[in-house]
Scaffold this motif. Structure first.
Motif, PDB file in Angstrom:
ATOM      1  N   ASP A  39       0.988  -1.317  -0.257  1.00  0.00           N
ATOM      2  CA  ASP A  39      -0.055  -0.179   0.051  1.00  0.00           C
ATOM      3  C   ASP A  39       0.885   1.269  -0.015  1.00  0.00           C
ATOM      4  O   ASP A  39       0.491   2.215  -0.729  1.00  0.00           O
ATOM      5  CB  ASP A  39      -0.922   0.049   1.273  1.00  0.00           C
ATOM      6  N   CYS A  40       1.798   1.351   0.901  1.00  0.00           N
ATOM      7  CA  CYS A  40       2.982   2.499   0.857  1.00  0.00           C
ATOM      8  C   CYS A  40       3.889   2.338  -0.211  1.00  0.00           C
ATOM      9  O   CYS A  40       4.542   3.426  -0.578  1.00  0.00           O
ATOM     10  CB  CYS A  40       3.773   2.364   2.027  1.00  0.00           C
ATOM     11  N   GLU A  41       4.032   1.105  -0.805  1.00  0.00           N
ATOM     12  CA  GLU A  41       4.964   1.017  -1.983  1.00  0.00           C
ATOM     13  C   GLU A  41       6.303   1.398  -1.466  1.00  0.00           C
ATOM     14  O   GLU A  41       7.070   2.138  -2.074  1.00  0.00           O
ATOM     15  CB  GLU A  41       4.632   1.598  -3.202  1.00  0.00           C
TER      16      GLU A  41
ATOM     17  N   VAL B 173      -3.409   4.662  10.881  1.00  0.00           N
ATOM     18  CA  VAL B 173      -3.542   4.644   9.379  1.00  0.00           C
ATOM     19  C   VAL B 173      -3.057   3.465   8.501  1.00  0.00           C
ATOM     20  O   VAL B 173      -3.754   3.086   7.646  1.00  0.00           O
ATOM     21  CB  VAL B 173      -2.949   5.951   8.869  1.00  0.00           C
ATOM     22  N   ALA B 174      -2.050   2.693   9.215  1.00  0.00           N
ATOM     23  CA  ALA B 174      -1.399   1.592   8.413  1.00  0.00           C
ATOM     24  C   ALA B 174      -2.106   0.233   8.819  1.00  0.00           C
ATOM     25  O   ALA B 174      -1.453  -0.823   8.387  1.00  0.00           O
ATOM     26  CB  ALA B 174      -0.029   1.654   8.489  1.00  0.00           C
ATOM     27  N   THR B 175      -3.009   0.150   9.702  1.00  0.00           N
ATOM     28  CA  THR B 175      -3.498  -0.915  10.123  1.00  0.00           C
ATOM     29  C   THR B 175      -4.013  -2.079   9.152  1.00  0.00           C
ATOM     30  O   THR B 175      -4.040  -3.217   9.234  1.00  0.00           O
ATOM     31  CB  THR B 175      -4.591  -0.915  11.180  1.00  0.00           C
TER      32      THR B 175
ATOM     33  N   GLY C   3       9.756  -0.256   1.164  1.00  0.00           N
ATOM     34  CA  GLY C   3      10.356  -1.088   1.894  1.00  0.00           C
ATOM     35  C   GLY C   3      10.636  -0.591   3.587  1.00  0.00           C
ATOM     36  O   GLY C   3      10.657   0.455   3.721  1.00  0.00           O
ATOM     37  N   PHE C   4      10.634  -1.672   4.661  1.00  0.00           N
ATOM     38  CA  PHE C   4      10.881  -1.252   5.959  1.00  0.00           C
ATOM     39  C   PHE C   4      11.863  -1.927   6.750  1.00  0.00           C
ATOM     40  O   PHE C   4      11.922  -3.468   6.322  1.00  0.00           O
ATOM     41  CB  PHE C   4       9.524  -1.284   6.896  1.00  0.00           C
ATOM     42  N   CYS C   5      12.795  -1.653   7.505  1.00  0.00           N
ATOM     43  CA  CYS C   5      13.532  -2.418   8.135  1.00  0.00           C
ATOM     44  C   CYS C   5      12.667  -2.757   9.419  1.00  0.00           C
ATOM     45  O   CYS C   5      11.595  -2.473   9.539  1.00  0.00           O
ATOM     46  CB  CYS C   5      14.910  -1.472   8.697  1.00  0.00           C
ATOM     47  N   SER C   6      13.140  -3.705  10.213  1.00  0.00           N
ATOM     48  CA  SER C   6      12.440  -4.249  11.335  1.00  0.00           C
ATOM     49  C   SER C   6      12.283  -2.989  12.356  1.00  0.00           C
ATOM     50  O   SER C   6      10.919  -3.221  12.877  1.00  0.00           O
ATOM     51  CB  SER C   6      12.981  -5.318  12.115  1.00  0.00           C
ATOM     52  N   GLU C   7      12.864  -2.081  12.691  1.00  0.00           N
ATOM     53  CA  GLU C   7      12.327  -1.118  13.587  1.00  0.00           C
ATOM     54  C   GLU C   7      11.453  -0.292  13.009  1.00  0.00           C
ATOM     55  O   GLU C   7      10.287   0.245  13.732  1.00  0.00           O
ATOM     56  CB  GLU C   7      13.779  -0.103  13.846  1.00  0.00           C
ATOM     57  N   CYS C   8      11.512   0.278  11.766  1.00  0.00           N
ATOM     58  CA  CYS C   8      10.465   1.085  11.203  1.00  0.00           C
ATOM     59  C   CYS C   8       9.276   0.267  11.067  1.00  0.00           C
ATOM     60  O   CYS C   8       8.084   1.018  10.812  1.00  0.00           O
ATOM     61  CB  CYS C   8      10.942   1.685   9.745  1.00  0.00           C
ATOM     62  N   LEU C   9       9.385  -1.013  10.444  1.00  0.00           N
ATOM     63  CA  LEU C   9       7.958  -1.739  10.406  1.00  0.00           C
ATOM     64  C   LEU C   9       7.250  -1.820  11.830  1.00  0.00           C
ATOM     65  O   LEU C   9       6.227  -1.977  11.471  1.00  0.00           O
ATOM     66  CB  LEU C   9       8.655  -3.231  10.142  1.00  0.00           C
ATOM     67  N   ASP C  10       7.930  -1.768  12.812  1.00  0.00           N
ATOM     68  CA  ASP C  10       7.361  -1.850  14.013  1.00  0.00           C
ATOM     69  C   ASP C  10       6.346  -0.610  14.076  1.00  0.00           C
ATOM     70  O   ASP C  10       5.101  -0.508  14.612  1.00  0.00           O
ATOM     71  CB  ASP C  10       8.315  -1.816  15.133  1.00  0.00           C
ATOM     72  N   PHE C  11       7.020   0.404  13.803  1.00  0.00           N
ATOM     73  CA  PHE C  11       6.037   1.734  13.864  1.00  0.00           C
ATOM     74  C   PHE C  11       5.123   1.882  12.880  1.00  0.00           C
ATOM     75  O   PHE C  11       3.956   2.047  13.157  1.00  0.00           O
ATOM     76  CB  PHE C  11       7.315   3.039  13.617  1.00  0.00           C
ATOM     77  N   HIS C  12       5.283   1.298  11.693  1.00  0.00           N
ATOM     78  CA  HIS C  12       4.238   1.158  10.628  1.00  0.00           C
ATOM     79  C   HIS C  12       3.065   0.296  10.871  1.00  0.00           C
ATOM     80  O   HIS C  12       1.897   0.977  10.917  1.00  0.00           O
ATOM     81  CB  HIS C  12       4.991   0.634   9.209  1.00  0.00           C
ATOM     82  N   GLU C  13       3.519  -0.678  11.496  1.00  0.00           N
ATOM     83  CA  GLU C  13       2.425  -1.754  12.053  1.00  0.00           C
ATOM     84  C   GLU C  13       1.520  -1.146  13.215  1.00  0.00           C
ATOM     85  O   GLU C  13       0.539  -1.700  13.326  1.00  0.00           O
ATOM     86  CB  GLU C  13       2.973  -3.094  12.264  1.00  0.00           C
ATOM     87  N   ASN C  14       2.037  -0.346  14.104  1.00  0.00           N
ATOM     88  CA  ASN C  14       1.424   0.270  15.049  1.00  0.00           C
ATOM     89  C   ASN C  14       0.627   1.826  14.562  1.00  0.00           C
ATOM     90  O   ASN C  14       0.141   2.366  15.611  1.00  0.00           O
ATOM     91  CB  ASN C  14       2.294   0.424  16.267  1.00  0.00           C
ATOM     92  N   MET C  15       0.809   2.093  13.579  1.00  0.00           N
ATOM     93  CA  MET C  15       0.120   3.348  12.953  1.00  0.00           C
ATOM     94  C   MET C  15      -1.246   3.161  12.616  1.00  0.00           C
ATOM     95  O   MET C  15      -1.609   2.060  11.975  1.00  0.00           O
ATOM     96  CB  MET C  15       0.870   4.106  11.992  1.00  0.00           C
TER      97      MET C  15
END
Length: 163
Positions: free
Chosen positions: A26-28, A44-46, A30-42
């Motif tokens: 959806d965002c098109e 808007v991105a659920t 890539g995410f590292c593990s640290e940024c992925l954690d933030f992404h999954e907890n936002m």
């Protein structure tokens, strides 16, 4: 993963180069593990779809989720009359009289089990085989041409010596 390493988009925008471990379709990005954690907890991105980074190499094309006419609008609908994706503005302006406008999710339901999808997969495989065969023929032609060049050069040298 193949030779291409995907960098975390969030880190890259902060002038860091950290390898991505997941990819959000959806965002098109890539995410590292640290940024992925933030992404999954936002919040808007659920509802975003996150896939393994190894699958990204298998994606051969990328379709933008945003309208070409209204770049700030997300494509949400499919018009069967025009065989086109459209945003809310396009739907209201250009497809007002169309009878068959449905949400993209509805139009895409069960597409992988359709006959048309199977035909496309078969055609792509056939084209891949044809491209491979053409590549092999090209290599043979180049090799044959190189051999012919050497033979003609030897013949010219022989003729020069005999003259």
């Amino acid at each position: 993963m193949a030779s291409n390493i995907l960098i975390c988009g969030t880190c890259y925008r902060r002038s860091k180069t950290i390898e991505a471990v997941k990819y959000c379709t959806d965002c098109e990005d890539g995410f590292c593990s640290e940024c992925l954690d933030f992404h999954e907890n936002m919040k808007v991105a659920t509802s975003h779809h996150v896939i393994d980074i190894k699958v990204v190499d298998e994606i051969t094309f990328n379709i933008s989720k945003f309208c070409k006419v209204h770049s700030d609008m997300v494509l949400e609908y499919f018009c069967s009359d025009h065989d086109a994706l459209c945003c809310r503005s396009c739907m209201a302006n250009d497809h007002r009289s169309c009878d068959k406008i449905i949400p993209i999710e509805v139009a895409a339901k069960d597409v992988k089990s359709s006959i048309m999808y199977e035909e496309v997969i078969t055609d792509v495989c056939t084209l891949g085989t044809a491209v491979s065969e053409l590549g092999d023929k090209k290599k043979k032609s180049v090799s044959t041409l190189g051999d012919s060049k050497v033979n003609y050069q030897q013949e010219v040298q022989y003729l020069q010596k005999s003259l």
